[in-house]
Design a protein around this motif. Structure first.
Motif, PDB file in Angstrom:
ATOM      1  N   ASN A 113      14.212 -19.278  -3.232  1.00 43.59           N
ATOM      2  CA  ASN A 113      13.242 -20.149  -2.561  1.00 43.59           C
ATOM      3  C   ASN A 113      12.010 -19.352  -2.140  1.00 43.59           C
ATOM      4  N   PHE A 114      11.005 -20.060  -1.711  1.00 46.12           N
ATOM      5  CA  PHE A 114       9.751 -19.453  -1.262  1.00 46.12           C
ATOM      6  C   PHE A 114       9.881 -19.185   0.226  1.00 46.12           C
ATOM      7  N   GLY A 115       9.640 -17.953   0.619  1.00 43.74           N
ATOM      8  CA  GLY A 115       9.676 -17.653   2.053  1.00 43.74           C
ATOM      9  C   GLY A 115      11.065 -17.420   2.605  1.00 43.74           C
ATOM     10  N   GLY A 116      12.017 -17.061   1.725  1.00 47.44           N
ATOM     11  CA  GLY A 116      13.396 -16.868   2.179  1.00 47.44           C
ATOM     12  C   GLY A 116      13.639 -15.483   2.745  1.00 47.44           C
ATOM     13  N   ILE A 117      12.802 -15.061   3.605  1.00 48.63           N
ATOM     14  CA  ILE A 117      12.920 -13.762   4.274  1.00 48.63           C
ATOM     15  C   ILE A 117      12.081 -13.863   5.552  1.00 48.63           C
ATOM     16  N   TRP A 118      12.470 -13.138   6.603  1.00 48.79           N
ATOM     17  CA  TRP A 118      11.636 -13.159   7.807  1.00 48.79           C
ATOM     18  C   TRP A 118      10.279 -12.532   7.497  1.00 48.79           C
ATOM     19  N   HIS A 119       9.217 -13.237   7.828  1.00 50.57           N
ATOM     20  CA  HIS A 119       7.880 -12.695   7.568  1.00 50.57           C
ATOM     21  C   HIS A 119       6.832 -13.426   8.393  1.00 50.57           C
ATOM     22  N   SER A 120       5.703 -12.734   8.496  1.00 48.83           N
ATOM     23  CA  SER A 120       4.464 -13.372   8.926  1.00 48.83           C
ATOM     24  C   SER A 120       3.653 -13.441   7.654  1.00 48.83           C
ATOM     25  N   ASP A 121       2.905 -14.507   7.447  1.00 48.87           N
ATOM     26  CA  ASP A 121       2.299 -14.727   6.137  1.00 48.87           C
ATOM     27  C   ASP A 121       1.288 -13.649   5.744  1.00 48.87           C
ATOM     28  N   THR A 122       1.453 -13.193   4.503  1.00 46.41           N
ATOM     29  CA  THR A 122       0.484 -12.345   3.776  1.00 46.41           C
ATOM     30  C   THR A 122      -0.179 -11.275   4.653  1.00 46.41           C
ATOM     31  N   THR A 123       0.654 -10.504   5.354  1.00 42.00           N
ATOM     32  CA  THR A 123       0.091  -9.432   6.196  1.00 42.00           C
ATOM     33  C   THR A 123      -0.494  -8.303   5.348  1.00 42.00           C
ATOM     34  N   TYR A 124      -0.339  -8.406   4.010  1.00 40.67           N
ATOM     35  CA  TYR A 124      -0.956  -7.414   3.116  1.00 40.67           C
ATOM     36  C   TYR A 124      -2.440  -7.709   2.881  1.00 40.67           C
ATOM     37  N   ALA A 161       0.698  -5.646  -6.832  1.00 43.72           N
ATOM     38  CA  ALA A 161       1.270  -4.349  -6.458  1.00 43.72           C
ATOM     39  C   ALA A 161       0.248  -3.449  -5.773  1.00 43.72           C
ATOM     40  N   THR A 162      -1.037  -3.736  -5.977  1.00 42.31           N
ATOM     41  CA  THR A 162      -2.068  -2.862  -5.395  1.00 42.31           C
ATOM     42  C   THR A 162      -2.630  -3.419  -4.081  1.00 42.31           C
ATOM     43  N   ILE A 163      -2.224  -4.620  -3.694  1.00 39.31           N
ATOM     44  CA  ILE A 163      -2.836  -5.221  -2.496  1.00 39.31           C
ATOM     45  C   ILE A 163      -2.108  -4.726  -1.251  1.00 39.31           C
ATOM     46  N   MET A 164      -2.861  -4.032  -0.409  1.00 35.06           N
ATOM     47  CA  MET A 164      -2.269  -3.457   0.796  1.00 35.06           C
ATOM     48  C   MET A 164      -3.243  -3.613   1.944  1.00 35.06           C
ATOM     49  N   ALA A 165      -2.722  -3.640   3.153  1.00 36.48           N
ATOM     50  CA  ALA A 165      -3.609  -3.697   4.327  1.00 36.48           C
ATOM     51  C   ALA A 165      -2.947  -2.937   5.469  1.00 36.48           C
ATOM     52  N   GLU A 166      -3.790  -2.478   6.384  1.00 40.13           N
ATOM     53  CA  GLU A 166      -3.300  -1.744   7.562  1.00 40.13           C
ATOM     54  C   GLU A 166      -3.618  -2.551   8.804  1.00 40.13           C
ATOM     55  N   HIS A 167      -2.582  -2.741   9.656  1.00 40.57           N
ATOM     56  CA  HIS A 167      -2.773  -3.527  10.879  1.00 40.57           C
ATOM     57  C   HIS A 167      -2.036  -2.865  12.031  1.00 40.57           C
TER      58      HIS A 167
END
Ligand code: SIN
Length: 283
Positions: A95-106, A184-190
């Protein structure tokens, strides 16, 4: 404009509230939307039942919180390009979103929030869980808060866990192999602890789906603390669990909430429409 009076009732000790008395297919007016916005800040996730909404009406409601953006890698609907359809067919297992996450933090500017609307739901199952990242942060010891204060988390789109890489997302024509390479190359720092721009409260901002390391540390060095924080963040007392019905709409605040779509309805269809509200860079 139709006169409406909303009634907000909490659904759990930590977060979540039902909102009654509003018909989002009609123009509810600014005052009602201000009250909904305040409830959104107070309860982090709102559930509004028995709605009959077209995709443009859902997008119009979502736009009350801010401009919408298009979800990375997924093509929107013809009549409302900011709305994506999330479907799990009876023969699918992921399924889509079947893991604990906050959306697209990358992303450098991850979304402010998400508006999800249920079109088809299984007879039982397919619930979504939410966890309150203010409470998760507040419950940490002062010593741990001091350790976390200067830390920056690195998020990557490349983990390819089930959150965001469901069939129909990662494998259909909207997600080509080239797109997967780009992912694979999309990354972000928060910051690991972010301050909510509207409430001023501190929230833990690390998640299992996307946080891969702390800036300046290797993945191996980062792993134990990331795992501790991800487990701590979703302790049962920080969560609520929502059982969908057709016509329910949920709106949650990604700046202080994680969510998890439970995958316990194999053999049945679940179909949702999802809008993503543009957010700012976390501080
Ligand atoms: C998601 O946005 O991660 C999916 C949530 C759901 O389908 O319940």
């Amino acid at each position: 404009m139709v006169e409406q009076t909303i009634d907000v009732r909490r659904v759990a000790g930590s977060l979540g509230a039902d909102v009654f008395g509003v018909d989002l297919s009609k123009d509810a007016g600014n005052q009602v939307h201000d009250e909904i916005h305040q409830a959104f800040l107070d309860h982090q996730v709102l559930f509004i039942r028995d709605q009959k909404l077209t995709p443009p009406q859902q997008a119009a409601f979502a736009r009350r919180f801010g401009p919408l953006n298009e979800y990375p890698f997924v093509k929107g609907l013809e009549d409302a390009p900011e709305i994506i359809e999330i479907v799990k067919e009876p023969d699918e297992k992921i399924n889509f979103g079947g893991i604990w996450h906050s959306d697209t933090t990358y992303l450098d500017d991850p979304p402010l929030g998400t508006v999800l609307y249920a079109l088809e739901v299984p007879a039982v199952g397919g619930d979504t869980m939410y966890a309150n990242m203010y409470d998760a942060y507040d419950a940490l010891s002062d010593g741990m808060k001091r350790i976390l204060a200067p830390l920056v988390g690195v998020s990557s789109a490349a983990l390819r866990r089930s959150g965001g890489r469901a069939k129909g997302i990662g494998e259909d024509s909207s997600m080509t192999p080239q797109n997967l390479d780009i992912a694979a190359t999309i990354m972000a720092e928060h910051p690991v602890v972010r301050t909510h721009p509207e409430t001023g409260r501190k929230a833990l901002y690390v998640n299992s789906a996307h946080t891969v390391s702390f800036k300046g540390m290797t993945r191996e060095e980062s792993k134990p603390l990331i795992e501790f924080l991800c487990d701590h963040a979703v302790r049962p007392e920080f969560t609520c669990r929502f059982q969908w019905a057709v016509g329910t709409l949920a709106v949650w605040d990604n700046r202080c909430v994680q969510h998890f779509a439970i995958n316990d309805y194999h053999g049945e269809r679940r179909r949702m429409h999802r809008a993503t509200i543009t957010g700012d860079r976390p501080h």
